[in-house]
Design a protein around this motif. Structure first.
Motif, PDB file in Angstrom:
ATOM      1  N   VAL A  28       0.866  -1.183   0.000  1.00 46.85           N
ATOM      2  CA  VAL A  28       0.000   0.000   0.000  1.00 46.85           C
ATOM      3  C   VAL A  28       0.901   1.231   0.000  1.00 46.85           C
ATOM      4  CG1 VAL A  28      -1.789   1.261   1.250  1.00 46.85           C
ATOM      5  CG2 VAL A  28      -1.764  -1.250   1.296  1.00 46.85           C
ATOM      6  N   GLY A  32       8.667   5.860  -3.632  1.00 46.76           N
ATOM      7  CA  GLY A  32       9.952   5.181  -3.783  1.00 46.76           C
ATOM      8  C   GLY A  32      10.122   4.011  -2.835  1.00 46.76           C
ATOM      9  N   ALA A  53      -3.368   5.446  -3.392  1.00 44.31           N
ATOM     10  CA  ALA A  53      -4.585   6.264  -3.301  1.00 44.31           C
ATOM     11  C   ALA A  53      -4.671   7.234  -4.471  1.00 44.31           C
ATOM     12  CB  ALA A  53      -4.580   7.036  -1.981  1.00 44.31           C
ATOM     13  N   SER A  55      -1.636   8.715  -7.563  1.00 47.89           N
ATOM     14  CA  SER A  55      -0.846   8.197  -8.686  1.00 47.89           C
ATOM     15  C   SER A  55       0.511   7.713  -8.183  1.00 47.89           C
ATOM     16  CB  SER A  55      -0.665   9.295  -9.735  1.00 47.89           C
ATOM     17  OG  SER A  55      -0.152  10.440  -9.110  1.00 47.89           O
ATOM     18  N   GLY A  59       2.801  11.423  -3.877  1.00 46.10           N
ATOM     19  CA  GLY A  59       3.088  12.125  -2.614  1.00 46.10           C
ATOM     20  C   GLY A  59       4.505  12.689  -2.635  1.00 46.10           C
ATOM     21  N   ALA A  61       7.314  11.311  -2.554  1.00 47.09           N
ATOM     22  CA  ALA A  61       8.305  10.569  -3.346  1.00 47.09           C
ATOM     23  C   ALA A  61       8.498  11.154  -4.741  1.00 47.09           C
ATOM     24  CB  ALA A  61       7.905   9.100  -3.444  1.00 47.09           C
ATOM     25  N   ALA A  63       7.758  14.491  -5.376  1.00 47.08           N
ATOM     26  CA  ALA A  63       7.662  15.956  -5.266  1.00 47.08           C
ATOM     27  C   ALA A  63       8.695  16.485  -4.284  1.00 47.08           C
ATOM     28  CB  ALA A  63       6.258  16.338  -4.808  1.00 47.08           C
ATOM     29  N   GLY A  65      13.061  17.274  -3.122  1.00 43.85           N
ATOM     30  CA  GLY A  65      14.192  18.063  -3.599  1.00 43.85           C
ATOM     31  C   GLY A  65      15.104  17.313  -4.548  1.00 43.85           C
ATOM     32  N   SER A 185      -6.638   4.099  -5.942  1.00 47.42           N
ATOM     33  CA  SER A 185      -7.198   2.976  -5.187  1.00 47.42           C
ATOM     34  C   SER A 185      -6.840   3.097  -3.707  1.00 47.42           C
ATOM     35  CB  SER A 185      -6.658   1.639  -5.732  1.00 47.42           C
ATOM     36  OG  SER A 185      -6.946   1.502  -7.104  1.00 47.42           O
ATOM     37  N   PRO A 186      -7.432   4.050  -3.005  1.00 44.89           N
ATOM     38  CA  PRO A 186      -7.103   4.168  -1.578  1.00 44.89           C
ATOM     39  C   PRO A 186      -7.521   2.918  -0.800  1.00 44.89           C
ATOM     40  CG  PRO A 186      -8.818   5.760  -2.223  1.00 44.89           C
ATOM     41  CD  PRO A 186      -8.369   5.070  -3.472  1.00 44.89           C
ATOM     42  N   VAL A 218      -3.342   6.338   8.852  1.00 44.46           N
ATOM     43  CA  VAL A 218      -3.679   4.951   8.511  1.00 44.46           C
ATOM     44  C   VAL A 218      -3.616   4.067   9.763  1.00 44.46           C
ATOM     45  CG1 VAL A 218      -3.031   2.986   7.066  1.00 44.46           C
ATOM     46  CG2 VAL A 218      -2.791   5.298   6.180  1.00 44.46           C
ATOM     47  N   GLN A 232       7.864  22.487   1.776  1.00 48.08           N
ATOM     48  CA  GLN A 232       7.470  23.280   0.608  1.00 48.08           C
ATOM     49  C   GLN A 232       8.664  23.613  -0.275  1.00 48.08           C
ATOM     50  OE1 GLN A 232       4.722  26.432   1.185  1.00 48.08           O
ATOM     51  NE2 GLN A 232       4.233  25.830   3.293  1.00 48.08           N
ATOM     52  N   GLY A 340      12.210  13.883   6.593  1.00 49.40           N
ATOM     53  CA  GLY A 340      12.554  14.808   5.506  1.00 49.40           C
ATOM     54  C   GLY A 340      13.611  14.318   4.545  1.00 49.40           C
ATOM     55  N   THR A 341      14.180  13.129   4.786  1.00 50.98           N
ATOM     56  CA  THR A 341      15.184  12.604   3.844  1.00 50.98           C
ATOM     57  C   THR A 341      14.953  11.107   3.586  1.00 50.98           C
ATOM     58  OG1 THR A 341      16.712  12.207   5.657  1.00 50.98           O
ATOM     59  CG2 THR A 341      17.047  14.209   4.442  1.00 50.98           C
ATOM     60  N   GLY A 342      13.905  10.825   2.828  1.00 52.21           N
ATOM     61  CA  GLY A 342      13.535   9.415   2.657  1.00 52.21           C
ATOM     62  C   GLY A 342      13.866   8.795   1.322  1.00 52.21           C
ATOM     63  N   VAL A 344      16.618   7.721  -0.012  1.00 54.40           N
ATOM     64  CA  VAL A 344      17.541   6.587   0.043  1.00 54.40           C
ATOM     65  C   VAL A 344      17.140   5.623   1.166  1.00 54.40           C
ATOM     66  CG1 VAL A 344      19.956   5.905   0.269  1.00 54.40           C
ATOM     67  CG2 VAL A 344      19.371   8.071  -0.837  1.00 54.40           C
TER      68      VAL A 344
HETATM   69  C1  FAD Z   1       9.317  19.212  -0.425  1.00 53.56           C
HETATM   70  C2  FAD Z   1      10.057  17.973  -0.019  1.00 53.56           C
HETATM   71  C3  FAD Z   1      11.408  17.891  -0.256  1.00 53.56           C
HETATM   72  C4  FAD Z   1      12.107  16.732   0.106  1.00 53.56           C
HETATM   73  N1  FAD Z   1      13.393  16.605  -0.279  1.00 53.56           N
HETATM   74  C5  FAD Z   1      14.020  15.426  -0.097  1.00 53.56           C
HETATM   75  C6  FAD Z   1      15.317  15.221  -0.627  1.00 53.56           C
HETATM   76  O1  FAD Z   1      15.854  16.064  -1.339  1.00 53.56           O
HETATM   77  N2  FAD Z   1      15.931  14.030  -0.359  1.00 53.56           N
HETATM   78  C7  FAD Z   1      15.323  13.056   0.363  1.00 53.56           C
HETATM   79  O2  FAD Z   1      15.919  12.010   0.594  1.00 53.56           O
HETATM   80  N3  FAD Z   1      14.073  13.216   0.837  1.00 53.56           N
HETATM   81  C8  FAD Z   1      13.400  14.360   0.614  1.00 53.56           C
HETATM   82  N4  FAD Z   1      12.136  14.502   1.056  1.00 53.56           N
HETATM   83  C9  FAD Z   1      11.501  13.397   1.762  1.00 53.56           C
HETATM   84  C10 FAD Z   1      11.107  12.297   0.777  1.00 53.56           C
HETATM   85  O3  FAD Z   1      10.411  12.869  -0.308  1.00 53.56           O
HETATM   86  C11 FAD Z   1      10.200  11.269   1.452  1.00 53.56           C
HETATM   87  O4  FAD Z   1      10.748  10.860   2.668  1.00 53.56           O
HETATM   88  C12 FAD Z   1      10.054  10.039   0.565  1.00 53.56           C
HETATM   89  O5  FAD Z   1       9.801  10.427  -0.745  1.00 53.56           O
HETATM   90  C13 FAD Z   1       8.947   9.173   1.079  1.00 53.56           C
HETATM   91  O6  FAD Z   1       8.613   8.229   0.085  1.00 53.56           O
HETATM   92  P1  FAD Z   1       7.631   7.027   0.435  1.00 53.56           P
HETATM   93  O7  FAD Z   1       7.528   6.196  -0.765  1.00 53.56           O
HETATM   94  O8  FAD Z   1       8.075   6.390   1.693  1.00 53.56           O
HETATM   95  O9  FAD Z   1       6.271   7.701   0.833  1.00 53.56           O
HETATM   96  P2  FAD Z   1       5.294   8.726   0.122  1.00 53.56           P
HETATM   97  O10 FAD Z   1       5.944   9.542  -0.889  1.00 53.56           O
HETATM   98  O11 FAD Z   1       4.617   9.404   1.256  1.00 53.56           O
HETATM   99  O12 FAD Z   1       4.297   7.781  -0.661  1.00 53.56           O
HETATM  100  C14 FAD Z   1       3.229   7.186  -0.063  1.00 53.56           C
HETATM  101  C15 FAD Z   1       2.163   6.896  -1.107  1.00 53.56           C
HETATM  102  O13 FAD Z   1       1.109   6.292  -0.377  1.00 53.56           O
HETATM  103  C16 FAD Z   1      -0.104   6.702  -0.926  1.00 53.56           C
HETATM  104  N5  FAD Z   1      -1.159   6.521   0.081  1.00 53.56           N
HETATM  105  C17 FAD Z   1      -1.399   7.236   1.188  1.00 53.56           C
HETATM  106  N6  FAD Z   1      -2.465   6.740   1.854  1.00 53.56           N
HETATM  107  C18 FAD Z   1      -2.894   5.681   1.140  1.00 53.56           C
HETATM  108  C19 FAD Z   1      -3.958   4.753   1.287  1.00 53.56           C
HETATM  109  N7  FAD Z   1      -4.825   4.810   2.319  1.00 53.56           N
HETATM  110  N8  FAD Z   1      -4.112   3.784   0.359  1.00 53.56           N
HETATM  111  C20 FAD Z   1      -3.267   3.701  -0.694  1.00 53.56           C
HETATM  112  N9  FAD Z   1      -2.237   4.550  -0.881  1.00 53.56           N
HETATM  113  C21 FAD Z   1      -2.061   5.518   0.018  1.00 53.56           C
HETATM  114  C22 FAD Z   1       0.114   8.141  -1.327  1.00 53.56           C
HETATM  115  O14 FAD Z   1      -0.793   8.517  -2.347  1.00 53.56           O
HETATM  116  C23 FAD Z   1       1.570   8.131  -1.768  1.00 53.56           C
HETATM  117  O15 FAD Z   1       1.710   8.005  -3.168  1.00 53.56           O
HETATM  118  C24 FAD Z   1      11.422  15.667   0.743  1.00 53.56           C
HETATM  119  C25 FAD Z   1      10.058  15.748   0.982  1.00 53.56           C
HETATM  120  C26 FAD Z   1       9.366  16.892   0.590  1.00 53.56           C
HETATM  121  C27 FAD Z   1       7.895  16.966   0.820  1.00 53.56           C
END
Ligand code: FAD
Length: 371
Positions: A28, A32, A53, A55, A59, A61, A63, A65, A185-186, A218, A232, A340-342, A344
């Motif tokens: 879910v 990344g 939920a 595309s 989120g 991942a 959008a 830096g 598909s949330p 969740v 931002q 804020g750094t996810g 990797v």
């Molecule tokens: C502005 C900004 C700048 C950043 N800069 C950096 C950077 O330069 N380097 C770095 O390492 N990190 C950076 N980060 C942090 C990094 O983007 C995140 O830590 C990382 O992308 C998280 O990825 P993820 O796949 O774990 O989660 P997410 O990106 O949060 O993805 C989760 C996905 O789950 C989906 N979802 C949520 N709820 C549900 C549900 N109920 N059912 C189904 N799907 C659901 C969402 O739609 C989303 O697509 C930054 C973050 C932001 C906001």
């Protein structure tokens, strides 16, 4: 969330899930972290369904830096003081290996430029010196730096990438390898063995929930262990006013910017200037932070080019600087809270959960990374 500078509008939407489906593992969240989990699960020959939920990488991942930073969210010397040098070093080495592996698998998307930590003042320069000493003691690569951006440290192992392009590629590759992926598909409910969406139900022995920001929505039981914040950014039109060679992290990492190969500058930061307002589930940019970013772009970076994009997204923070990578219900695993750094460490957490489910996490990576 307003649109990020990474979107080239070339993605063809995937269908939403319908009917009853079965898999070994349901993932879910297709950012990344979730997509990295899916690739590792496919390597373990498991049958995988992934749902999002919105595309793919809709989120943080897709959008963010675009920095690929080694180590954890806390600067190395602080993490070493908090968890011990040995554990901090192992985490650092894993992240360096992950960046190298990302570059190997997508050399057209990942650039190994190194990154800069630039000190805001004398006190931060002293802190850079401390970090330098502790990293060198641990045998890690770091250099002192002085240049047009200011003075501080250079981390040669780091890099940069287009995060949205990488996730889309991961999704396309996963589809080709047999994963079933669904957008729009949330998951409405997540219980051991079952994920329920509006028009579909997935029965799967294991569930991985890879959601960084809003994970506590969740799983309300995680409230207190993880808190959602908004980060931002803005992006400009291509410019030759500056020539920024590497991603820059300044003022203890609160501000961060880089210049893309086509000359555009993307800049984020200032969360601490409106800390209470930024602890929010909203992913819309705010006037207060955006005007600080604009001023910084114009006055500090020296870029007058038109601002073409302003956006925000949600991330999860934990008190320790290390993520949550836990079994939250029987056979239901959650990963998030990368502070804020996810880019990797999130990928590593996704893989570690896949390995754990397959009984292959022999090195104990999940517990090493876990808060
Ligand atoms: C502005 C900004 C700048 C950043 N800069 C950096 C950077 O330069 N380097 C770095 O390492 N990190 C950076 N980060 C942090 C990094 O983007 C995140 O830590 C990382 O992308 C998280 O990825 P993820 O796949 O774990 O989660 P997410 O990106 O949060 O993805 C989760 C996905 O789950 C989906 N979802 C949520 N709820 C549900 C549900 N109920 N059912 C189904 N799907 C659901 C969402 O739609 C989303 O697509 C930054 C973050 C932001 C906001």
């Amino acid at each position: 969330m307003a649109e990020s500078a990474w979107n080239d509008h070339r993605w063809v939407a995937l269908p939403s899930i319908s009917g009853v489906q079965r898999a070994d593992v349901c993932v879910v969240g297709l950012g990344g972290s979730g997509l990295s989990a899916i690739h590792a699960l496919l390597k373990h020959k498991l049958v995988v369904i992934g749902i999002d939920a919105g595309s793919i990488a809709g989120g943080a991942a897709g959008a963010n830096g675009g920095f690929l930073l080694s180590g954890s969210a806390s600067f190395y010397h602080r993490m070493a003081a908090a968890v011990g040098v040995e554990r901090a070093r192992r985490i650092h080495e894993l992240t360096v290996g992950e960046i190298a592996s990302m570059e190997r698998s997508m050399p057209d998307i990942v650039r190994r430029t190194g990154s800069l930590r630039i000190a805001h003042d004398g006190a931060e320069l002293d802190d850079c010196e401390l970090q330098f000493a502790v990293m060198r003691d641990s045998g890690l690569r770091v250099e002192r730096y002085s240049g047009p951006e200011g003075s501080g440290l250079l981390f040669p192992d780091d890099g940069t990438f287009n995060p949205l392009a990488r996730c889309r590629r991961l999704a396309q590759d996963a589809l080709q390898l047999g994963a079933r992926l669904y957008e729009s598909s949330p998951a409405l409910t997540i219980e051991t063995g079952t994920v329920t969406c509006e028009l579909g139900k997935i029965f799967s022995r294991h569930i991985i929930v890879a959601i960084d920001g809003k994970l506590e929505v969740v799983f309300p039981t995680l409230k207190g262990r993880i808190r959602t914040a908004r980060l931002q950014m803005l992006g400009t039109a291509p410019t030759v006013e500056v020539n920024v060679q590497r991603p820059v992290y300044a003022r203890y990492g609160y501000e961060y910017w880089q210049q893309l190969p086509d000359g555009r500058v993307v800049l984020g930061g200032f969360r601490d200037r409106a800390l209470e307002q930024e602890w929010t589930h909203s992913a819309e940019p705010s006037d207060a932070i955006q005007s600080l970013l604009t001023q910084f772009l114009r006055d500090r970076i020296g870029v007058q080019a038109a601002i073409t994009h302003r956006w925000a997204a949600s991330v999860g923070y934990t008190p320790t600087g290390l993520p949550i990578v836990d079994e939250v219900q029987k056979d239901v695993w959650a990963a998030g809270g990368y502070c804020g750094t996810g880019n990797v460490i999130g990928a590593l957490c996704g893989k570690a959960l896949a390995d754990e489910i397959a009984g292959k996490d022999v090195a104990g990576v999940r517990s090493l990374l876990s808060a």
